[in-house]
Scaffold this motif. Structure first.
Motif, PDB file in Angstrom:
ATOM      1  N   ILE A   1      24.477  79.911  11.371  1.00  0.00           N
ATOM      2  CA  ILE A   1      24.334  78.777  10.443  1.00  0.00           C
ATOM      3  C   ILE A   1      25.678  78.087  10.230  1.00  0.00           C
ATOM      4  N   SER A   2      26.756  78.865  10.161  1.00  0.00           N
ATOM      5  CA  SER A   2      28.075  78.261   9.976  1.00  0.00           C
ATOM      6  C   SER A   2      28.485  77.444  11.194  1.00  0.00           C
ATOM      7  N   PHE A   3      28.100  77.897  12.389  1.00  0.00           N
ATOM      8  CA  PHE A   3      28.385  77.128  13.606  1.00  0.00           C
ATOM      9  C   PHE A   3      27.552  75.844  13.648  1.00  0.00           C
ATOM     10  N   ILE A   4      26.340  75.923  13.129  1.00  0.00           N
ATOM     11  CA  ILE A   4      25.502  74.722  13.084  1.00  0.00           C
ATOM     12  C   ILE A   4      26.092  73.707  12.114  1.00  0.00           C
ATOM     13  N   SER A   5      26.522  74.158  10.959  1.00  0.00           N
ATOM     14  CA  SER A   5      26.992  73.236   9.923  1.00  0.00           C
ATOM     15  C   SER A   5      28.423  72.770  10.173  1.00  0.00           C
ATOM     16  N   GLN A   6      29.292  73.705  10.577  1.00  0.00           N
ATOM     17  CA  GLN A   6      30.709  73.418  10.849  1.00  0.00           C
ATOM     18  C   GLN A   6      31.427  72.819   9.641  1.00  0.00           C
ATOM     19  N   ILE A   7      31.153  73.394   8.463  1.00  0.00           N
ATOM     20  CA  ILE A   7      31.887  73.016   7.258  1.00  0.00           C
ATOM     21  C   ILE A   7      32.498  74.279   6.647  1.00  0.00           C
ATOM     22  N   SER A   8      33.523  74.103   5.837  1.00  0.00           N
ATOM     23  CA  SER A   8      34.289  75.245   5.340  1.00  0.00           C
ATOM     24  C   SER A   8      33.458  76.189   4.477  1.00  0.00           C
ATOM     25  N   LEU A   9      32.515  75.660   3.709  1.00  0.00           N
ATOM     26  CA  LEU A   9      31.711  76.506   2.829  1.00  0.00           C
ATOM     27  C   LEU A   9      30.947  77.548   3.627  1.00  0.00           C
ATOM     28  N   SER A  10      30.335  77.134   4.716  1.00  0.00           N
ATOM     29  CA  SER A  10      29.538  78.071   5.505  1.00  0.00           C
ATOM     30  C   SER A  10      30.420  79.135   6.157  1.00  0.00           C
TER      31      SER A  10
ATOM     32  N   PHE B   1      21.725  68.138  10.879  1.00  0.00           N
ATOM     33  CA  PHE B   1      21.212  68.322   9.521  1.00  0.00           C
ATOM     34  C   PHE B   1      19.828  68.967   9.551  1.00  0.00           C
ATOM     35  N   ILE B   2      18.989  68.517  10.474  1.00  0.00           N
ATOM     36  CA  ILE B   2      17.651  69.102  10.596  1.00  0.00           C
ATOM     37  C   ILE B   2      17.743  70.555  11.041  1.00  0.00           C
ATOM     38  N   MET B   3      18.655  70.832  11.969  1.00  0.00           N
ATOM     39  CA  MET B   3      18.843  72.210  12.427  1.00  0.00           C
ATOM     40  C   MET B   3      19.293  73.112  11.283  1.00  0.00           C
ATOM     41  N   LEU B   4      20.213  72.603  10.466  1.00  0.00           N
ATOM     42  CA  LEU B   4      20.705  73.409   9.346  1.00  0.00           C
ATOM     43  C   LEU B   4      19.597  73.711   8.351  1.00  0.00           C
ATOM     44  N   LYS B   5      18.872  72.686   7.924  1.00  0.00           N
ATOM     45  CA  LYS B   5      17.781  72.896   6.966  1.00  0.00           C
ATOM     46  C   LYS B   5      16.760  73.882   7.527  1.00  0.00           C
ATOM     47  N   SER B   6      16.453  73.738   8.789  1.00  0.00           N
ATOM     48  CA  SER B   6      15.446  74.608   9.418  1.00  0.00           C
ATOM     49  C   SER B   6      15.925  76.050   9.486  1.00  0.00           C
ATOM     50  N   ALA B   7      17.181  76.253   9.909  1.00  0.00           N
ATOM     51  CA  ALA B   7      17.711  77.611  10.044  1.00  0.00           C
ATOM     52  C   ALA B   7      17.758  78.326   8.699  1.00  0.00           C
ATOM     53  N   VAL B   8      18.243  77.626   7.681  1.00  0.00           N
ATOM     54  CA  VAL B   8      18.325  78.229   6.341  1.00  0.00           C
ATOM     55  C   VAL B   8      16.933  78.584   5.827  1.00  0.00           C
ATOM     56  N   THR B   9      15.980  77.671   5.984  1.00  0.00           N
ATOM     57  CA  THR B   9      14.620  77.908   5.493  1.00  0.00           C
ATOM     58  C   THR B   9      13.947  79.036   6.253  1.00  0.00           C
ATOM     59  N   ILE B  10      14.115  79.061   7.572  1.00  0.00           N
ATOM     60  CA  ILE B  10      13.521  80.119   8.392  1.00  0.00           C
ATOM     61  C   ILE B  10      14.104  81.482   8.014  1.00  0.00           C
ATOM     62  N   HIS B  11      15.404  81.520   7.774  1.00  0.00           N
ATOM     63  CA  HIS B  11      16.044  82.786   7.390  1.00  0.00           C
ATOM     64  C   HIS B  11      15.378  83.385   6.146  1.00  0.00           C
TER      65      HIS B  11
ATOM     66  N   ILE C   1      20.446  80.804  -4.168  1.00  0.00           N
ATOM     67  CA  ILE C   1      19.960  79.478  -4.556  1.00  0.00           C
ATOM     68  C   ILE C   1      21.107  78.475  -4.558  1.00  0.00           C
ATOM     69  N   THR C   2      22.218  78.861  -5.173  1.00  0.00           N
ATOM     70  CA  THR C   2      23.381  77.976  -5.249  1.00  0.00           C
ATOM     71  C   THR C   2      23.927  77.664  -3.865  1.00  0.00           C
ATOM     72  N   LEU C   3      24.060  78.702  -3.043  1.00  0.00           N
ATOM     73  CA  LEU C   3      24.586  78.512  -1.692  1.00  0.00           C
ATOM     74  C   LEU C   3      23.721  77.550  -0.888  1.00  0.00           C
ATOM     75  N   VAL C   4      22.412  77.782  -0.894  1.00  0.00           N
ATOM     76  CA  VAL C   4      21.504  76.949  -0.108  1.00  0.00           C
ATOM     77  C   VAL C   4      21.549  75.495  -0.586  1.00  0.00           C
ATOM     78  N   ALA C   5      21.476  75.309  -1.888  1.00  0.00           N
ATOM     79  CA  ALA C   5      21.458  73.949  -2.433  1.00  0.00           C
ATOM     80  C   ALA C   5      22.752  73.205  -2.129  1.00  0.00           C
ATOM     81  N   VAL C   6      23.891  73.863  -2.364  1.00  0.00           N
ATOM     82  CA  VAL C   6      25.181  73.211  -2.145  1.00  0.00           C
ATOM     83  C   VAL C   6      25.424  72.972  -0.661  1.00  0.00           C
TER      84      VAL C   6
ATOM     85  N   GLY D   1      14.936  75.744   0.296  1.00  0.00           N
ATOM     86  CA  GLY D   1      14.989  75.306   1.686  1.00  0.00           C
ATOM     87  C   GLY D   1      13.859  74.349   2.022  1.00  0.00           C
ATOM     88  N   PHE D   2      12.643  74.699   1.625  1.00  0.00           N
ATOM     89  CA  PHE D   2      11.501  73.806   1.873  1.00  0.00           C
ATOM     90  C   PHE D   2      11.650  72.502   1.099  1.00  0.00           C
TER      91      PHE D   2
END
Length: 265
Positions: free
Chosen positions: A215-224, A93-103, A134-139, A79-80
Motif C-alpha cells: 500500500i505504501s508503494f502504491i501511495s508513495q507518500i510519507s504517511l504510508s 488513487f483507485i488502486m489505493l482505495k481498493s487495496a485498503v478496502t480489500i485488506h 479508522i484514522t489512518l485509512v481516512a487520512v 474504505g467503502f
C-alpha cells in the motif's frame, strides 16, 4: 533522494502527521517487549488495571470474534465510504482505495468465517486499534486525493506495490487458514503452529506487513511509509513476546523457529 519515489508533501502538517503516526505505532511495539501488551489473544489478561469505574468499563472482556470485528469493521466501512466520497480519481488513487478496502474486508471475513478463537479481547485494546485504523485509512485516502494533481514521482512504484500487496494478502490468508485448522471448534487450547512458513517462524501470518508495504508503494507518500515502518516495529515486538510465551508453555518448542524473520529474529 526521497523525492525520486515520493510525492511532495501537501503541507508541513502532513510531515508532522507522518512522524506522529510512526512514533505512535512504534511505541506499542516497544511496549510489547517491556510487558505492556495490547490485551487480546494469549495476552488478554496481562496488564489489566481496574482502579476506576472508567477502567472497569474499558477492561471489559469481549469474545475475540466481537473484539476483532470492532477492530476491523469500522475501517472497512471507511474504505467503502471513500468510493462514495471520492467517486472519481486517477489510477493510483483507485488502486489505493481498493487495496485498503480489500485488506480490511478480508480481515472482517476472516473474523466471521475463518478464525477459531480461544482467547478474548479487552474493550479498551479493541477501541485503541480500531480508532487507529479508522484514522489512518481516512487520512491516507484524503491525502492521496489531495495530491492527485501533483507531479508524479520519478520512480513509479504503484504496480510493484500492487504485486507486493497481493503476495502479502495471500500469504497472510494462507497462514491464517493453517491456524484455523489447528483445532476443532470445541477446542480452546493453544498448539504449536505447523505447515507453511511456521516451520521457520512463529508468526508468518504477520505477512500483512507486506500488505502495508504494498500500500505504501502504491501511495508513495510519507504517511504510508512511516506507518509501515512503525507497524514492522510493532510486529517485531509482538512476535518476540509471542515466541517467549510459546517457549514458556511448550517444552518441545523447536529452538530453530524464530519469531518473525527466518534464521534472524
Amino acid at each position: 533522494m526521497f523525492q525520486s519515489f515520493m510525492f511532495k508533501e501537501p503541507s508541513p502538517i502532513t510531515t508532522t502527521i507522518s512522524m506522529v503516526a510512526f512514533v505512535f505505532v512504534a511505541f506499542f511495539g516497544i511496549s510489547e517487549i517491556f510487558g505492556k501488551h495490547l490485551q487480546f489473544s494469549k495476552f488478554v489478561n496481562v496488564s489489566s488495571n481496574s482502579n476506576s469505574h472508567s477502567n472497569n468499563f474499558l477492561q471489559s472482556k469481549l469474545s475475540s470474534r466481537i473484539g476483532m470485528f470492532i477492530v476491523y469493521a469500522p475501517p472497512c466501512v471507511v474504505g467503502f465510504a471513500s468510493f462514495v466520497m471520492y467517486p472519481n480519481g486517477e489510477t493510483r488513487f483507485i488502486m489505493l482505495k481498493s487495496a485498503v478496502t480489500i485488506h480490511f474486508l478480508k480481515r472482517v471475513l476472516e473474523v466471521l468465517f475463518v478464525h477459531k478463537y480461544s482467547g478474548g479481547m479487552v474493550l479498551g485494546s479493541a477501541l485503541i486499534i480500531s480508532s487507529s485504523y479508522i484514522t489512518l485509512v481516512a487520512v491516507l485516502i484524503h491525502l492521496q486525493h489531495l495530491i492527485q494533481e501533483y507531479t508524479e514521482p520519478k520512480v513509479d512504484l504503484k504496480y510493484i506495490g500492487l504485486t507486493i500487496f497481493l503476495i502479502g494478502i495471500c500469504g497472510n490468508f494462507y497462514h491464517h487458514y493453517l491456524l484455523s485448522k489447528l483445532r476443532d471448534k470445541k477446542e480452546k487450547g493453544y498448539k504449536i503452529p505447523q505447515g507453511g512458513l511456521f516451520s521457520m517462524v512463529l508468526c508468518p501470518h504477520y505477512f500483512f506487513i507486506l500488505d502495508f508495504l504494498g500500500i505504501s508503494f502504491i501511495s508513495q507518500i510519507s504517511l504510508s511509509f512511516s506507518c509501515v515502518v512503525g507497524s514492522t516495529l510493532y510486529m517485531m515486538g509482538r512476535s518476540y513476546v509471542t515466541r517467549k510465551w510459546y517457549i514458556s508453555k511448550f517444552k518441545n518448542f523447536p529452538n530453530n523457529v524464530k519469531a518473525l524473520i527466518p534464521f534472524v529474529f
